[in-house]
Design a protein around this motif. Sequence first.
Motif, PDB file in Angstrom:
ATOM      1  N   GLY A  14     -68.961  66.941  77.468  1.00  0.00           N
ATOM      2  CA  GLY A  14     -68.208  67.780  76.536  1.00  0.00           C
ATOM      3  C   GLY A  14     -67.891  67.055  75.243  1.00  0.00           C
ATOM      4  N   ALA A  15     -67.499  65.793  75.351  1.00  0.00           N
ATOM      5  CA  ALA A  15     -67.197  65.008  74.147  1.00  0.00           C
ATOM      6  C   ALA A  15     -68.450  64.811  73.299  1.00  0.00           C
ATOM      7  CB  ALA A  15     -66.600  63.664  74.543  1.00  0.00           C
ATOM      8  N   LEU A  16     -69.574  64.551  73.939  1.00  0.00           N
ATOM      9  CA  LEU A  16     -70.838  64.384  73.224  1.00  0.00           C
ATOM     10  C   LEU A  16     -71.238  65.675  72.523  1.00  0.00           C
ATOM     11  CD1 LEU A  16     -73.054  62.270  72.729  1.00  0.00           C
ATOM     12  CD2 LEU A  16     -74.250  63.204  74.706  1.00  0.00           C
ATOM     13  N   ALA A  17     -71.078  66.804  73.215  1.00  0.00           N
ATOM     14  CA  ALA A  17     -71.390  68.096  72.605  1.00  0.00           C
ATOM     15  C   ALA A  17     -70.490  68.367  71.411  1.00  0.00           C
ATOM     16  CB  ALA A  17     -71.256  69.204  73.644  1.00  0.00           C
ATOM     17  N   MET A  18     -69.192  68.066  71.528  1.00  0.00           N
ATOM     18  CA  MET A  18     -68.278  68.266  70.401  1.00  0.00           C
ATOM     19  C   MET A  18     -68.673  67.390  69.220  1.00  0.00           C
ATOM     20  SD  MET A  18     -64.568  68.564  72.293  1.00  0.00           S
ATOM     21  CE  MET A  18     -63.726  68.013  70.841  1.00  0.00           C
ATOM     22  N   TYR A  19     -69.096  66.174  69.486  1.00  0.00           N
ATOM     23  CA  TYR A  19     -69.473  65.239  68.429  1.00  0.00           C
ATOM     24  C   TYR A  19     -70.690  65.742  67.648  1.00  0.00           C
ATOM     25  CZ  TYR A  19     -70.612  60.778  66.215  1.00  0.00           C
ATOM     26  OH  TYR A  19     -70.909  59.792  65.311  1.00  0.00           O
ATOM     27  N   TYR A  20     -71.730  66.202  68.352  1.00  0.00           N
ATOM     28  CA  TYR A  20     -72.961  66.611  67.689  1.00  0.00           C
ATOM     29  C   TYR A  20     -72.971  68.067  67.256  1.00  0.00           C
ATOM     30  CZ  TYR A  20     -75.102  62.146  68.577  1.00  0.00           C
ATOM     31  OH  TYR A  20     -75.385  60.813  68.559  1.00  0.00           O
ATOM     32  N   LEU A  21     -72.100  68.903  67.785  1.00  0.00           N
ATOM     33  CA  LEU A  21     -72.069  70.311  67.411  1.00  0.00           C
ATOM     34  C   LEU A  21     -70.913  70.651  66.473  1.00  0.00           C
ATOM     35  CD1 LEU A  21     -72.975  71.884  70.860  1.00  0.00           C
ATOM     36  CD2 LEU A  21     -74.494  71.424  68.928  1.00  0.00           C
ATOM     37  N   ASP A  22     -70.241  69.636  65.964  1.00  0.00           N
ATOM     38  CA  ASP A  22     -69.150  69.823  65.014  1.00  0.00           C
ATOM     39  C   ASP A  22     -69.649  70.618  63.816  1.00  0.00           C
ATOM     40  OD1 ASP A  22     -66.686  69.404  63.643  1.00  0.00           O
ATOM     41  OD2 ASP A  22     -67.599  67.736  62.557  1.00  0.00           O
ATOM     42  N   PRO A  23     -68.941  71.691  63.397  1.00  0.00           N
ATOM     43  CA  PRO A  23     -69.427  72.523  62.290  1.00  0.00           C
ATOM     44  C   PRO A  23     -69.503  71.801  60.947  1.00  0.00           C
ATOM     45  CG  PRO A  23     -67.335  73.381  63.158  1.00  0.00           C
ATOM     46  CD  PRO A  23     -67.724  72.208  63.984  1.00  0.00           C
ATOM     47  N   GLU A  24     -68.679  70.782  60.730  1.00  0.00           N
ATOM     48  CA  GLU A  24     -68.687  70.105  59.440  1.00  0.00           C
ATOM     49  C   GLU A  24     -69.662  68.927  59.384  1.00  0.00           C
ATOM     50  OE1 GLU A  24     -64.886  69.071  57.922  1.00  0.00           O
ATOM     51  OE2 GLU A  24     -64.036  71.025  58.398  1.00  0.00           O
ATOM     52  N   LEU A  25     -69.619  68.053  60.353  1.00  0.00           N
ATOM     53  CA  LEU A  25     -70.421  66.828  60.309  1.00  0.00           C
ATOM     54  C   LEU A  25     -71.541  66.790  61.332  1.00  0.00           C
ATOM     55  CD1 LEU A  25     -67.540  64.247  59.837  1.00  0.00           C
ATOM     56  CD2 LEU A  25     -69.070  65.165  58.106  1.00  0.00           C
ATOM     57  N   GLY A  26     -71.616  67.798  62.190  1.00  0.00           N
ATOM     58  CA  GLY A  26     -72.615  67.794  63.260  1.00  0.00           C
ATOM     59  C   GLY A  26     -74.046  67.740  62.763  1.00  0.00           C
ATOM     60  N   ALA A  27     -74.367  68.492  61.700  1.00  0.00           N
ATOM     61  CA  ALA A  27     -75.737  68.508  61.181  1.00  0.00           C
ATOM     62  C   ALA A  27     -76.154  67.122  60.713  1.00  0.00           C
ATOM     63  CB  ALA A  27     -75.859  69.507  60.042  1.00  0.00           C
ATOM     64  N   ARG A  28     -75.246  66.433  60.040  1.00  0.00           N
ATOM     65  CA  ARG A  28     -75.557  65.088  59.564  1.00  0.00           C
ATOM     66  C   ARG A  28     -75.733  64.122  60.743  1.00  0.00           C
ATOM     67  NH1 ARG A  28     -71.223  61.821  57.210  1.00  0.00           N
ATOM     68  NH2 ARG A  28     -72.106  59.779  57.210  1.00  0.00           N
ATOM     69  N   ARG A  29     -74.874  64.250  61.744  1.00  0.00           N
ATOM     70  CA  ARG A  29     -74.981  63.379  62.915  1.00  0.00           C
ATOM     71  C   ARG A  29     -76.281  63.628  63.670  1.00  0.00           C
ATOM     72  NH1 ARG A  29     -68.779  64.572  64.581  1.00  0.00           N
ATOM     73  NH2 ARG A  29     -67.822  63.035  63.220  1.00  0.00           N
ATOM     74  N   ARG A  30     -76.665  64.886  63.801  1.00  0.00           N
ATOM     75  CA  ARG A  30     -77.933  65.199  64.482  1.00  0.00           C
ATOM     76  C   ARG A  30     -79.118  64.661  63.692  1.00  0.00           C
ATOM     77  NH1 ARG A  30     -75.013  69.945  65.175  1.00  0.00           N
ATOM     78  NH2 ARG A  30     -76.159  71.000  63.513  1.00  0.00           N
ATOM     79  N   ALA A  31     -79.064  64.751  62.351  1.00  0.00           N
ATOM     80  CA  ALA A  31     -80.144  64.219  61.524  1.00  0.00           C
ATOM     81  C   ALA A  31     -80.233  62.698  61.660  1.00  0.00           C
ATOM     82  CB  ALA A  31     -79.930  64.604  60.065  1.00  0.00           C
ATOM     83  N   LEU A  32     -79.080  62.033  61.698  1.00  0.00           N
ATOM     84  CA  LEU A  32     -79.084  60.578  61.883  1.00  0.00           C
ATOM     85  C   LEU A  32     -79.672  60.203  63.238  1.00  0.00           C
ATOM     86  CD1 LEU A  32     -75.589  59.598  60.464  1.00  0.00           C
ATOM     87  CD2 LEU A  32     -77.814  58.956  59.549  1.00  0.00           C
ATOM     88  N   VAL A  37     -84.132  58.144  66.494  1.00  0.00           N
ATOM     89  CA  VAL A  37     -85.131  58.322  67.560  1.00  0.00           C
ATOM     90  C   VAL A  37     -86.540  58.166  67.003  1.00  0.00           C
ATOM     91  CG1 VAL A  37     -86.126  60.039  69.131  1.00  0.00           C
ATOM     92  CG2 VAL A  37     -83.656  59.725  69.021  1.00  0.00           C
ATOM     93  N   ARG A  38     -86.764  58.727  65.798  1.00  0.00           N
ATOM     94  CA  ARG A  38     -88.086  58.688  65.188  1.00  0.00           C
ATOM     95  C   ARG A  38     -88.484  57.289  64.730  1.00  0.00           C
ATOM     96  NH1 ARG A  38     -87.384  63.294  62.803  1.00  0.00           N
ATOM     97  NH2 ARG A  38     -86.357  62.409  60.999  1.00  0.00           N
ATOM     98  N   THR A  39     -87.547  56.556  64.131  1.00  0.00           N
ATOM     99  CA  THR A  39     -87.893  55.271  63.516  1.00  0.00           C
ATOM    100  C   THR A  39     -87.414  54.064  64.308  1.00  0.00           C
ATOM    101  OG1 THR A  39     -85.886  55.256  62.182  1.00  0.00           O
ATOM    102  CG2 THR A  39     -87.850  56.262  61.210  1.00  0.00           C
ATOM    103  N   GLY A  40     -86.590  54.252  65.295  1.00  0.00           N
ATOM    104  CA  GLY A  40     -86.054  53.116  66.051  1.00  0.00           C
ATOM    105  C   GLY A  40     -84.859  52.521  65.341  1.00  0.00           C
ATOM    106  N   LEU A  41     -84.510  51.304  65.699  1.00  0.00           N
ATOM    107  CA  LEU A  41     -83.375  50.643  65.074  1.00  0.00           C
ATOM    108  C   LEU A  41     -83.623  50.424  63.596  1.00  0.00           C
ATOM    109  CD1 LEU A  41     -82.501  47.893  67.693  1.00  0.00           C
ATOM    110  CD2 LEU A  41     -81.157  49.906  67.124  1.00  0.00           C
ATOM    111  N   PRO A  42     -82.570  50.519  62.746  1.00  0.00           N
ATOM    112  CA  PRO A  42     -82.755  50.252  61.324  1.00  0.00           C
ATOM    113  C   PRO A  42     -83.342  48.859  61.115  1.00  0.00           C
ATOM    114  CG  PRO A  42     -80.578  51.149  61.730  1.00  0.00           C
ATOM    115  CD  PRO A  42     -81.209  50.887  63.066  1.00  0.00           C
ATOM    116  N   GLY A  43     -84.401  48.777  60.339  1.00  0.00           N
ATOM    117  CA  GLY A  43     -85.033  47.491  60.069  1.00  0.00           C
ATOM    118  C   GLY A  43     -86.085  47.126  61.094  1.00  0.00           C
ATOM    119  N   GLY A  44     -86.251  47.944  62.122  1.00  0.00           N
ATOM    120  CA  GLY A  44     -87.242  47.642  63.152  1.00  0.00           C
ATOM    121  C   GLY A  44     -86.908  46.348  63.859  1.00  0.00           C
ATOM    122  N   ASP A  45     -87.922  45.652  64.367  1.00  0.00           N
ATOM    123  CA  ASP A  45     -87.664  44.396  65.057  1.00  0.00           C
ATOM    124  C   ASP A  45     -88.026  43.190  64.194  1.00  0.00           C
ATOM    125  OD1 ASP A  45     -90.649  44.421  67.179  1.00  0.00           O
ATOM    126  OD2 ASP A  45     -90.372  44.726  65.051  1.00  0.00           O
TER     127      ASP A  45
END
Length: 155
Positions: A14-32, A37-45
């Motif tokens: 439930g907490a995870l769903a609230m974090y990612y489905l938040d109407p104000e910041l959820g879209a940005r969090r999902r994009a991040l 997931v697409r690029t891995g850790l920032p800066g790679g290895d």
Amino acid sequence: MNRPLGTLGAVAAGALAMYYLDPELGARRRALLADLVRTGLPGGDRGLVRSRGRLRANHPRPALAIDPQDDAELRDRVQSRLGRMVSHPRAIHVSVEAGVVRLSGRVLAKEHDGLLEQLRQMPGVQRVVDGMSAHDKPQEIALRPEPVSLAAATR
């Protein structure tokens, strides 16, 4: 034993769903999350060393050769990502020179710091120069005219 673990799992979900489905910041969090997931850790290895369970950077990012074509590609990448980082991407003007990203225009105050941090982590960005004005209300962004660059005004 199963009931407390099940309850704990339900609360966490439930907490995870609230974090990612938040109407104000959820879209940005999902994009991040999608970028992560697409690029891995920032800066790679590259240049990372594991020491006592933590990752740390060994060397600063290497300087890129100055190439106008690279700057144009970086500007295009930044502009295409703005739509996932802020709610009013057309209110921000982006210019790039030698890997230095310059931002001007208007942004919501609650999105300002996150935008700068995300841009600093993009590959090819040497530095971010912030010339944006931060506003508390979306109406303040929408009601003002688009920013005019000095080069466009002198033509």
